[in-house]
Design a protein around this motif. Structure first.
Motif, PDB file in Angstrom:
ATOM      1  N   GLY A 195      79.396  65.720   0.195  1.00  9.94           N
ATOM      2  CA  GLY A 195      79.194  66.832  -0.723  1.00  9.94           C
ATOM      3  C   GLY A 195      79.077  68.166  -0.019  1.00  9.94           C
ATOM      4  O   GLY A 195      78.249  68.316   0.888  1.00  9.94           O
ATOM      5  N   ASP A 196      79.895  69.116  -0.430  1.00 11.64           N
ATOM      6  CA  ASP A 196      79.803  70.464   0.135  1.00 11.64           C
ATOM      7  C   ASP A 196      78.453  71.094  -0.157  1.00 11.64           C
ATOM      8  O   ASP A 196      77.964  71.929   0.610  1.00 11.64           O
ATOM      9  N   GLU A 197      77.828  70.687  -1.277  1.00 12.83           N
ATOM     10  CA  GLU A 197      76.534  71.269  -1.653  1.00 12.83           C
ATOM     11  C   GLU A 197      75.451  70.902  -0.646  1.00 12.83           C
ATOM     12  O   GLU A 197      74.453  71.622  -0.510  1.00 12.83           O
ATOM     13  N   ILE A 198      75.619  69.796   0.063  1.00 12.62           N
ATOM     14  CA  ILE A 198      74.664  69.425   1.122  1.00 12.62           C
ATOM     15  C   ILE A 198      74.911  70.275   2.359  1.00 12.62           C
ATOM     16  O   ILE A 198      73.981  70.799   2.976  1.00 12.62           O
ATOM     17  N   THR A 250      75.279  60.763   8.524  1.00 14.20           N
ATOM     18  CA  THR A 250      76.377  61.718   8.638  1.00 14.20           C
ATOM     19  C   THR A 250      76.585  62.408   7.295  1.00 14.20           C
ATOM     20  O   THR A 250      76.671  61.748   6.262  1.00 14.20           O
ATOM     21  N   SER A 251      76.646  63.726   7.305  1.00 14.67           N
ATOM     22  CA  SER A 251      76.950  64.490   6.093  1.00 14.67           C
ATOM     23  C   SER A 251      78.322  65.131   6.250  1.00 14.67           C
ATOM     24  O   SER A 251      78.597  65.767   7.277  1.00 14.67           O
ATOM     25  N   ILE A 252      79.165  64.969   5.246  1.00 17.34           N
ATOM     26  CA  ILE A 252      80.544  65.454   5.333  1.00 17.34           C
ATOM     27  C   ILE A 252      80.957  66.148   4.051  1.00 17.34           C
ATOM     28  O   ILE A 252      80.296  66.037   3.018  1.00 17.34           O
ATOM     29  N   SER A 253      82.086  66.841   4.111  1.00 18.47           N
ATOM     30  CA  SER A 253      82.603  67.562   2.952  1.00 18.47           C
ATOM     31  C   SER A 253      83.388  66.635   2.032  1.00 18.47           C
ATOM     32  O   SER A 253      83.740  65.509   2.399  1.00 18.47           O
ATOM     33  N   THR A 300      77.016  57.813  -0.177  1.00 24.93           N
ATOM     34  CA  THR A 300      76.536  58.384  -1.433  1.00 24.93           C
ATOM     35  C   THR A 300      77.295  59.669  -1.744  1.00 24.93           C
ATOM     36  O   THR A 300      77.579  60.463  -0.857  1.00 24.93           O
ATOM     37  N   GLY A 301      77.640  59.844  -3.017  1.00 26.12           N
ATOM     38  CA  GLY A 301      78.281  61.072  -3.469  1.00 26.12           C
ATOM     39  C   GLY A 301      79.773  60.947  -3.671  1.00 26.12           C
ATOM     40  O   GLY A 301      80.423  60.026  -3.163  1.00 26.12           O
ATOM     41  N   GLY A 302      80.311  61.886  -4.458  1.00 32.16           N
ATOM     42  CA  GLY A 302      81.751  61.969  -4.641  1.00 32.16           C
ATOM     43  C   GLY A 302      82.348  60.955  -5.596  1.00 32.16           C
ATOM     44  O   GLY A 302      83.543  60.688  -5.546  1.00 32.16           O
ATOM     45  N   LEU A 303      81.514  60.387  -6.513  1.00 31.38           N
ATOM     46  CA  LEU A 303      82.028  59.390  -7.450  1.00 31.38           C
ATOM     47  C   LEU A 303      82.127  59.927  -8.873  1.00 31.38           C
ATOM     48  O   LEU A 303      82.300  59.158  -9.820  1.00 31.38           O
ATOM     49  N   GLY A 304      82.020  61.238  -9.034  1.00 29.01           N
ATOM     50  CA  GLY A 304      82.082  61.842 -10.356  1.00 29.01           C
ATOM     51  C   GLY A 304      83.499  61.909 -10.904  1.00 29.01           C
ATOM     52  O   GLY A 304      84.472  61.527 -10.243  1.00 29.01           O
ATOM     53  N   PRO A 305      83.658  62.458 -12.125  1.00 26.79           N
ATOM     54  CA  PRO A 305      84.961  62.483 -12.786  1.00 26.79           C
ATOM     55  C   PRO A 305      85.822  63.696 -12.455  1.00 26.79           C
ATOM     56  O   PRO A 305      86.985  63.760 -12.845  1.00 26.79           O
ATOM     57  N   GLY A 358      75.722  60.022  -5.919  1.00 28.66           N
ATOM     58  CA  GLY A 358      74.761  60.863  -5.207  1.00 28.66           C
ATOM     59  C   GLY A 358      73.566  61.266  -6.037  1.00 28.66           C
ATOM     60  O   GLY A 358      72.552  61.709  -5.491  1.00 28.66           O
ATOM     61  N   VAL A 359      73.635  61.106  -7.364  1.00 30.15           N
ATOM     62  CA  VAL A 359      72.495  61.438  -8.225  1.00 30.15           C
ATOM     63  C   VAL A 359      71.325  60.536  -7.833  1.00 30.15           C
ATOM     64  O   VAL A 359      71.447  59.300  -7.885  1.00 30.15           O
TER      65      VAL A 359
END
Length: 415
Positions: free
Chosen positions: A9-12, A40-43, A66-71, A152-153
């Motif tokens: 997530g870019d927000e991280i 590891t945190s990535i975009s 975690t993250g990046g599984l939204g619509p 990621g929620v």
């Protein structure tokens, strides 16, 4: 088993949100004897995700993503994973009906077309059904490695870890076991502590690692032992714990993975003692820290946040003449605040704080960072001035730690 967490997530990365998921996951993995080797945190890019999966698989047996599984279009985790595993995405009818049901229950007649893709899952994955959200998790086993893809929620991720991932992990046997032992110290700096136990650290075998985890006013030591026999690791590590405790002596607060506030709640409860706080510059931070501990109601009676002088007088009994003669930030004032809180709230002990947190409000006689702390006990009241000279939040945090240290010292003395 070794594990790595990948947060997407870019927000991280840009600081919009703080990654609390990884800390929570790590806490759940530890009792399962799973050793976390990297976070590891990535975009949100396909290349970054594929590279991260490739690198993680070289370091760990378990990779949690975690993250990046939204619509929306910026959520590309599933497409990147499909490329990495050389597989396709399929639309699962059970998941799709669940997603539609969530929209119906929320009062929507129709579901946005893009949400159909929430039901897309890896063809080679076991679906981790998400009862509390629209994004399903996925579990993939490949070449002796295990991959868990989670939303990621936070509340959705936690549900899936507890109810889907941990049951999967319980069926996996690992030849390697990890044992952690902890020593919480206070009143001694990290470098002085390291110097005092240097010879003990030198005696540690290669499979036992000592880590220093400093916070303001305290240092937690963690001994991590890795091997094949849990009982042997525990016995071996305990010998080093005993050596360190014997060497450090009075600075040891606990030999558990707990915080200072938990030690205080536990010891006060065991001793049948009660506590109150009268806070000015700390604004209730001490009370908040104490009451964050389960069971604090057994020893904590209440708190008064008396910021204005009028509040100090009316709620704590501070004399007007004291404030006029010495000011709010003074020994006389905090003594009366502590004794007033102890009397009004009917406790054995009370903490009082009054200071200039900053960035403004300082004078030549009382510069920013000047903080008076008083602790009233069963037999005496002790007060001390501190000059922290940091920014506002650090000054407050240091004031909280100093207050707890003074409380602990007086409690030990009177016990």
């Amino acid at each position: 088993m070794k594990a790595e967490i990948i947060t997407i997530g870019d927000e991280i990365l840009n600081g919009q949100i703080v990654d609390t998921n990884s800390a929570w996951i790590a806490q759940r993995l530890a009792p399962l004897q799973i050793h976390l080797v990297q976070i590891t945190s990535i975009s949100d890019t396909k290349t970054a995700i594929i590279d991260a999966l490739t690198n993680a698989a070289e370091r760990a047996n378990l990779i949690i993503v975690t993250g990046g599984l939204g619509p929306t279009k910026d959520d590309v985790t599933k497409h990147a994973a499909a490329t990495y595993f050389n597989t396709t995405l399929i639309n699962d009818t059970k998941v799709l009906e669940h997603v539609r049901g969530i929209f119906r229950n929320a009062g929507f007649e129709e579901m946005p077309a893009m949400n159909v893709h929430q039901a897309d899952v890896l063809a080679n994955a076991k679906i981790l059904f998400n009862d509390v959200g629209t994004a399903p998790g996925m579990w993939v086993a490949k070449d002796g490695k295990f991959f868990a893809f989670l939303p990621g929620v936070p509340f959705e991720m936690k549900f899936l870890i507890e109810n889907r991932v941990i049951p999967e992990l319980s069926g996996i046997k690992s030849e390697t076991t990890v044992h952690n032992a902890y020593i919480l110290t206070t009143g001694i700096g990290e470098s002085h502590l390291a110097d005092r136990i240097a010879d003990i650290e030198e005696d540690l075998p290669e499979h036992i690692h000592l880590a220093y985890l400093p916070k303001i006013g305290m240092v937690k030591l963690r001994l991590t032992a890795v091997g094949n026999n849990q009982s042997i690791l525990e016995e071996e590590t305990q010998l080093f714990v005993e050596r360190i405790v014997s060497r450090v002596g009075k600075h040891v607060l606990a030999t558990e993975d707990i915080g200072f506030e938990e030690v205080l709640v536990k010891r006060f409860t065991e001793a049948g003692c009660t506590l109150a706080t009268a806070e000015s510059c700390t604004g209730g931070a001490i009370a908040s820290l104490i009451t964050s501990v389960p069971g604090a109601s057994a020893m904590f009676n209440g708190a008064v946040v008396a910021y204005a002088n009028a509040a100090k007088m009316h709620m704590l009994g501070v004399e007007e003449e004291t404030l006029k003669s010495f000011g709010a930030v003074s020994e006389s004032t905090v003594r009366q605040m502590a004794e007033g809180a102890k009397s009004h709230l009917g406790t054995d002990y009370a903490i009082a704080t009054s200071g200039i947190a900053g960035p403004g409000g300082g004078t030549a006689e009382k510069p920013v960072g000047t903080v008076w702390v008083a602790v009233a006990g069963r037999q005496a009241t002790e007060a001390r001035v501190f000059y922290f000279k940091n920014d506002r939040m650090v000054n407050i945090e240091r004031s909280v730690t100093a207050s707890l240290q003074m409380l602990w010292d007086l409690f030990q003395k009177e016990q």
